[in-house]
Design an enzyme around this catalytic site. Structure first.
Site, PDB file in Angstrom:
ATOM      1  N   ARG A 199       0.901  -1.097   0.255  1.00 16.72           N
ATOM      2  CA  ARG A 199       0.470  -0.113   0.274  1.00 16.72           C
ATOM      3  C   ARG A 199       0.504   1.561   0.382  1.00 16.72           C
ATOM      4  O   ARG A 199       2.598   1.621   0.023  1.00 16.72           O
ATOM      5  CB  ARG A 199      -1.183  -0.217   1.345  1.00 16.72           C
ATOM      6  N   ASN A 226      -4.226   7.128   4.715  1.00 22.46           N
ATOM      7  CA  ASN A 226      -3.722   6.831   6.049  1.00 22.46           C
ATOM      8  C   ASN A 226      -2.143   6.269   6.115  1.00 22.46           C
ATOM      9  O   ASN A 226      -1.702   5.779   4.805  1.00 22.46           O
ATOM     10  CB  ASN A 226      -4.216   4.818   6.153  1.00 22.46           C
ATOM     11  N   GLU A 227      -2.183   7.225   7.296  1.00 23.12           N
ATOM     12  CA  GLU A 227      -0.701   6.625   7.714  1.00 23.12           C
ATOM     13  C   GLU A 227       0.141   7.521   6.727  1.00 23.12           C
ATOM     14  O   GLU A 227       1.725   6.488   5.450  1.00 23.12           O
ATOM     15  CB  GLU A 227       0.176   5.591   8.083  1.00 23.12           C
ATOM     16  N   GLU A 243      -4.949   4.979  16.584  1.00 23.39           N
ATOM     17  CA  GLU A 243      -5.029   3.647  16.164  1.00 23.39           C
ATOM     18  C   GLU A 243      -4.202   3.162  17.430  1.00 23.39           C
ATOM     19  O   GLU A 243      -3.389   3.727  17.899  1.00 23.39           O
ATOM     20  CB  GLU A 243      -4.625   3.278  15.128  1.00 23.39           C
ATOM     21  N   TRP A 246       4.257  -6.597  12.781  1.00 22.42           N
ATOM     22  CA  TRP A 246       4.842  -6.733  12.059  1.00 22.42           C
ATOM     23  C   TRP A 246       6.210  -6.569  12.621  1.00 22.42           C
ATOM     24  O   TRP A 246       7.453  -5.968  12.381  1.00 22.42           O
ATOM     25  CB  TRP A 246       4.735  -4.373  11.710  1.00 22.42           C
ATOM     26  N   GLU A 263      -2.456  -9.076   6.879  1.00 24.29           N
ATOM     27  CA  GLU A 263      -2.299  -8.633   8.158  1.00 24.29           C
ATOM     28  C   GLU A 263      -2.799  -9.698   9.323  1.00 24.29           C
ATOM     29  O   GLU A 263      -3.209  -9.107  10.538  1.00 24.29           O
ATOM     30  CB  GLU A 263      -2.830  -7.006   8.515  1.00 24.29           C
ATOM     31  N   PHE A 310      -2.598 -11.705  11.255  1.00 26.64           N
ATOM     32  CA  PHE A 310      -1.756 -12.005  13.276  1.00 26.64           C
ATOM     33  C   PHE A 310      -1.949 -10.730  13.782  1.00 26.64           C
ATOM     34  O   PHE A 310      -0.637 -10.925  14.482  1.00 26.64           O
ATOM     35  CB  PHE A 310      -0.715 -13.270  12.552  1.00 26.64           C
ATOM     36  N   HIS A 311      -2.556 -10.255  12.874  1.00 30.79           N
ATOM     37  CA  HIS A 311      -3.142  -8.729  14.645  1.00 30.79           C
ATOM     38  C   HIS A 311      -4.038  -8.781  15.155  1.00 30.79           C
ATOM     39  O   HIS A 311      -4.774  -8.830  14.169  1.00 30.79           O
ATOM     40  CB  HIS A 311      -2.658  -7.578  13.273  1.00 30.79           C
TER      41      HIS A 311
HETATM   42  C1  GLA Z   1      -1.007   0.767  11.138  1.00 27.18           C
HETATM   43  C2  GLA Z   1      -1.735   1.417   9.935  1.00 27.18           C
HETATM   44  C3  GLA Z   1      -2.552   0.139  10.000  1.00 27.18           C
HETATM   45  C4  GLA Z   1      -2.322  -1.370  10.304  1.00 27.18           C
HETATM   46  C5  GLA Z   1      -1.448  -1.265  11.810  1.00 27.18           C
HETATM   47  C6  GLA Z   1      -0.875  -3.242  11.721  1.00 27.18           C
HETATM   48  O1  GLA Z   1      -1.165   1.964  12.361  1.00 27.18           O
HETATM   49  O2  GLA Z   1      -2.544   2.162   9.584  1.00 27.18           O
HETATM   50  O3  GLA Z   1      -3.732   0.244   8.436  1.00 27.18           O
HETATM   51  O4  GLA Z   1      -1.724  -2.001   9.594  1.00 27.18           O
HETATM   52  O5  GLA Z   1      -0.768  -0.255  11.349  1.00 27.18           O
HETATM   53  O6  GLA Z   1      -0.304  -2.249  13.255  1.00 27.18           O
END
Ligand code: GLA
Length: 669
Positions: free
Chosen positions: A118, A156-157, A315, A323, A363, A365-366
């Site tokens: 992404r 996002n980020e 978040e 990760w 993701e 296993f988050h």
């Molecule tokens: C970031 C992203 C999320 C997700 C988390 C996982 O904060 O914004 O989409 O990937 O990490 O910890």
């Protein structure tokens, strides 16, 4: 600087915000019904929707399929759950990546990113910008006026994947940026010191981004960092403008990644463009003090709002992330303790990544608010308990943290300048230095704010300038004014070494603060791995020492033994009637820093609570909310007076805080 933060009247939820990133597109529709049932049961009042949905909304170039999103937007509305609607631009659809491969970013070694992750787009690409703004406009037109769409979450980020792009499009944009910044090549050549290695530029067209792995001019590298941050900000602002055109009244934000390291982009300089400042924070492993990492990011966030207004935790994780090499599950109680710590540090919301743990995708296993196992789990029980706690804490909303006594200066530009290029000790990390100082005052239960160079310094007792490698004249002058007004300034080693162009200040380090300190470093004496030093007062440390000369400062401690034996290590100079300027030339270990910190602040009541208990205060005009966070493994008793909000018990005298738990006492101001 003008700020545009919303006031509390337009905070997106009427109580403290509680929710998560919600990705219903990953699930069949029968799961959606279960989702809203569980959300309602847990007290979730807001979700961030659609963050990665571009490929599912715009299924082909200009062809939109809104059916599934219409349905989920209605379902959330019917269940009274507000939507923080995301523009989906973090993840371009596969058809766009296939038809316009040139939008993919290029690394410093000229490797182009492959599709499949992404933020796989170049921030300077006009092609990407056109497509992105089209989908943003379509989304805003379709849902912006729905009552329960209460906030915009841009992308996002930003920068998490495309923080630096070295492609030819970026290179051209960089040259334009440099022309705007410097006006002439002469000015640029002077600022960058390009006579070194005969690199003097004769044409802007000859300038290339810092590609490759070999040593580069640090001034060029720093400007490329600044440019890259500005390019991503320009993207945010372009999306924001589209959204504001459609819904001028809705707050717009994007989620920052503020932690202890220099940020991928310059968040403090971005913050004034956010209606609500929002952060994603994840603790890391191994970290001996994840709770201090939370404190540090919260103490940074408040400096990015105006007058310590609330910010939003957009978040964090209920338990393990996915990760890290070894993903630590949170211990019992940690989910709630972490969440309420963020609130104590000024967040008016607790949101997680994500609502339901994914079955598929990168993701898998988050952790999430609903684990793979389902609702009959400790994590989900804590999620429900936290929801109840947040409802009880509703009166905290809008209250602010009081003026702290300790300010610590932090600047991304200084961090970038320290991190890039060869240094006398390449193991010095800016974030580590700042966090070590923060930790010393945090262990004393001091109230701390991590300030920006342009923050208002009035009202603090102590201003710490740790490892501020780069400092411009204005910042140096503001620090001096603080001491002249009666404050204690503490400057650590490797501060004020270079100017804003990343050129060394001559005449004795730290050039920016030398006169204020009345002492200077003649030569850096970095230590080798495993080497340590001691001072004549018994303190010790590693990594960094200096040969210090003293003008009109007094010596507080000297190096003991070795080739620096007898030379000054820590100095102090009185400034004006009541101020002082302390220089710490060595990298002290944590016990020494704690002792030093204790000697710099006047005694406070908070320092007297049992060890392991963090005290956080928020205040409104009428009330004080005191958070007691017990990070320790034993029940403790603290002195308190008022109403304990989580258990609804009135307290007069002693309040028990069970091991690992939090209590919040509400009292008059
Ligand atoms: C970031 C992203 C999320 C997700 C988390 C996982 O904060 O914004 O989409 O990937 O990490 O910890």
């Amino acid at each position: 600087m003008t700020w545009s933060h919303v006031d509390n009247a337009s905070w997106p939820t009427s109580g403290l915000s509680y929710g998560a990133d919600y990705n219903p597109e990953q699930w069949d529709k029968d799961v959606w019904k279960d989702d809203v049932r569980l959300m309602t049961q847990a007290g979730v009042n807001i979700v961030s929707l659609g963050i990665f949905s571009w490929g599912l909304i715009e299924v082909a170039d200009g062809e939109f399929d809104w059916d599934w999103m219409d349905e989920i937007v209605d379902l959330l509305a019917d269940n009274g759950i507000a939507i923080d609607l995301a523009t989906p631009t973090a993840a371009p659809p596969s058809w766009l990546l296939a038809s316009h491969p040139e939008i993919r970013p290029v690394d410093h070694d000229m490797q182009q990113h492959w599709p499949g992750a992404r933020l796989g787009w170049c921030p300077s690409s006009p092609v990407f910008r056109t497509y992105a703004l089209r989908v943003v406009r379509a989304l805003a037109d379709r849902y912006g006026h729905r009552d329960h769409v209460v906030m915009w979450h841009v992308s996002n980020e930003l920068g998490g994947g495309n923080g630096r792009c070295y492609c030819d499009t970026s290179a051209a944009a960089f040259r334009d940026w440099l022309e705007r910044r410097y006006g002439t090549l002469d000015a640029l050549n002077k600022a960058w010191g390009t006579a070194f290695w005969g690199h003097t530029y004769r044409d802007f067209a000859h300038i290339v981004p810092p590609r490759g792995n070999d040593a580069k001019n640090p001034s060029l590298v720093l400007d490329f960092d600044r440019f890259s941050s500005d390019e991503l900000l320009a993207h945010y602002l372009a999306e924001r403008e589209v959204l504001k055109n459609v819904t001028p009244e809705l707050p717009v934000t994007t989620n920052f990644m503020v932690g202890a390291e220099p940020d991928v982009v310059d968040y403090p300089r971005w913050a004034r463009h956010m209606d609500i400042v929002a952060n994603d924070h994840y603790t890391r492993s191994p970290d001996p003090l994840p709770e201090q990492d939370i404190a540090f990011s919260g103490d940074r966030m408040r400096a990015m709002t105006t007058q310590r207004r609330p910010w939003m935790l957009m978040e964090h994780s209920t338990s393990a992330v996915n990760w890290q090499p070894r993903n630590r599950a949170k211990t019992p109680g940690e989910l709630i303790r972490n969440s309420l710590s963020h609130v104590g540090h000024g967040s008016d919301g607790v949101l997680f990544f994500q609502w339901r743990a994914s079955r598929a995708g990168a993701e898998q296993f988050h952790s999430a608010m609903v684990p793979h196992v389902g609702e009959d789990t400790d994590v989900h029980r804590d999620v429900r308990k936290l929801g109840r706690y947040l409802q009880r804490l509703a009166p905290v909303m809008g209250s602010r943290t009081p003026q702290a006594r300790v300010g610590i200066l932090f600047d991304d530009e200084a961090g970038w300048a320290m991190a890039k290029g060869v240094k006398p000790n390449n193991h010095l990390a800016y974030g580590r230095i700042v966090r070590d100082w923060h930790c010393a005052f945090w262990r004393l239960n001091e109230s701390i704010e991590v300030l920006l160079p342009w923050s208002d310094f009035t009202g603090y007792e102590v201003l710490v300038v740790p490892g501020l490698f780069l400092s411009d004249d204005e910042t140096a002058a503001r620090v001096r004014t603080f001491a002249e007004a009666g404050g204690t300034v503490v400057v650590s080693f490797f501060s004020g070494i270079v100017d804003e162009h990343n050129q060394v200040r001559l005449g004795g380090y730290p050039g920016a603060f030398r006169e204020l300190l009345g002492a200077w470093c003649e030569e850096f004496r970095p230590l080798q791995e495993g080497e340590t030093f001691t001072l004549d007062n018994g303190w010790s440390g590693a990594e960094w020492a200096e040969l210090v000369r003293v003008g009109d400062a007094e010596v507080i401690a000297r190096y003991s033994g070795g080739h620096l034996g007898g030379h000054p290590a820590i100095t102090s100079r009185p400034v004006g009637a009541a101020g002082r300027a302390v220089y710490v030339s060595a990298a002290l270990d944590s016990d020494a820093l704690l002792a030093l910190a204790r000697s710099l602040v006047s005694p406070s009541e908070a320092a007297n609570v049992p060890s392991g208990v963090e005290v956080l205060v928020r205040r409104s005009d009428e009330e004080t909310f005191t958070f007691f966070v017990n990070h320790g493994g034993h029940d403790v008793v603290v002195r308190a007076q008022g109403l304990e909000m989580l258990t609804d018990v009135s307290v007069s005298g002693g309040l028990q805080i069970p091991a690992g738990e939090v209590r919040v006492v509400r009292s008059g101001t």
